[in-house]
Scaffold this motif. Structure first.
Motif, PDB file in Angstrom:
ATOM      1  N   GLU A  12       0.834  -1.209   0.000  1.00 30.32           N
ATOM      2  CA  GLU A  12       0.000   0.000   0.000  1.00 30.32           C
ATOM      3  C   GLU A  12       0.862   1.251   0.000  1.00 30.32           C
ATOM      4  OE1 GLU A  12      -2.633  -0.277   3.344  1.00 30.32           O
ATOM      5  OE2 GLU A  12      -3.651  -2.041   2.532  1.00 30.32           O
ATOM      6  N   MET A  13       1.928   1.254   0.763  1.00 30.60           N
ATOM      7  CA  MET A  13       2.819   2.419   0.836  1.00 30.60           C
ATOM      8  C   MET A  13       3.461   2.706  -0.517  1.00 30.60           C
ATOM      9  SD  MET A  13       4.555   1.523   4.519  1.00 30.60           S
ATOM     10  CE  MET A  13       5.659   2.951   4.622  1.00 30.60           C
ATOM     11  N   LEU A  14       3.654   1.658  -1.324  1.00 30.08           N
ATOM     12  CA  LEU A  14       4.264   1.807  -2.648  1.00 30.08           C
ATOM     13  C   LEU A  14       3.238   2.081  -3.743  1.00 30.08           C
ATOM     14  CD1 LEU A  14       6.913  -1.052  -2.420  1.00 30.08           C
ATOM     15  CD2 LEU A  14       7.344   1.416  -2.403  1.00 30.08           C
ATOM     16  N   ASN A  17      -0.281  -0.986  -6.428  1.00 31.55           N
ATOM     17  CA  ASN A  17      -0.443  -1.626  -7.737  1.00 31.55           C
ATOM     18  C   ASN A  17       0.613  -2.689  -8.020  1.00 31.55           C
ATOM     19  OD1 ASN A  17       1.597   0.226  -7.949  1.00 31.55           O
ATOM     20  ND2 ASN A  17       0.920   1.101  -9.876  1.00 31.55           N
ATOM     21  N   LEU A  18       1.411  -3.042  -7.016  1.00 28.98           N
ATOM     22  CA  LEU A  18       2.412  -4.089  -7.167  1.00 28.98           C
ATOM     23  C   LEU A  18       1.871  -5.404  -6.627  1.00 28.98           C
ATOM     24  CD1 LEU A  18       5.515  -2.153  -5.771  1.00 28.98           C
ATOM     25  CD2 LEU A  18       4.963  -2.559  -8.166  1.00 28.98           C
ATOM     26  N   SER A  19       2.330  -6.494  -7.199  1.00 30.46           N
ATOM     27  CA  SER A  19       1.936  -7.799  -6.668  1.00 30.46           C
ATOM     28  C   SER A  19       2.671  -8.055  -5.354  1.00 30.46           C
ATOM     29  CB  SER A  19       2.276  -8.905  -7.668  1.00 30.46           C
ATOM     30  OG  SER A  19       3.689  -9.051  -7.769  1.00 30.46           O
ATOM     31  N   GLU A  51       9.344   4.165   5.252  1.00 28.52           N
ATOM     32  CA  GLU A  51       9.001   5.495   4.735  1.00 28.52           C
ATOM     33  C   GLU A  51      10.255   6.242   4.289  1.00 28.52           C
ATOM     34  OE1 GLU A  51       4.962   6.549   7.248  1.00 28.52           O
ATOM     35  OE2 GLU A  51       6.909   6.947   8.178  1.00 28.52           O
ATOM     36  N   GLU A  52      11.308   6.156   5.064  1.00 27.31           N
ATOM     37  CA  GLU A  52      12.573   6.812   4.710  1.00 27.31           C
ATOM     38  C   GLU A  52      13.154   6.204   3.440  1.00 27.31           C
ATOM     39  OE1 GLU A  52      15.566   9.622   5.099  1.00 27.31           O
ATOM     40  OE2 GLU A  52      13.722   9.464   6.243  1.00 27.31           O
ATOM     41  N   TRP A  53      13.101   4.876   3.302  1.00 23.08           N
ATOM     42  CA  TRP A  53      13.595   4.208   2.104  1.00 23.08           C
ATOM     43  C   TRP A  53      12.816   4.666   0.886  1.00 23.08           C
ATOM     44  CZ3 TRP A  53      11.498   0.841  -1.503  1.00 23.08           C
ATOM     45  CH2 TRP A  53      12.408   0.198  -2.335  1.00 23.08           C
TER      46      TRP A  53
END
Length: 58
Positions: A12-14, A17-19, A51-53
């Motif tokens: 979700e943070m990314l 839309n990623l698997s 989050e920092e990454w």
């Protein structure tokens, strides 16, 4: 208390839309933060580290 996140939350943070498989690949990269804990259900990370990454990747 530090907030922890797992693969679903990182997805979700990314952007969501990623698997799940792709997120597992991302979290295994050597530049991704080390897990805070390795549990039987999977690894968990400190949310602030993730989050920092993400911030540094953009």
């Amino acid at each position: 208390m530090e907030e922890l996140v797992g693969v679903a939350e990182i997805r979700e943070m990314l952007g969501g839309n990623l698997s799940r498989q792709r997120v597992h690949v991302i979290t295994s990269h050597r530049d991704f933060p080390a897990p805070a804990q390795k549990l039987k259900m999977g690894h968990v990370w400190l949310k602030r580290d993730v989050e920092e990454w993400i911030k540094n990747r953009k």
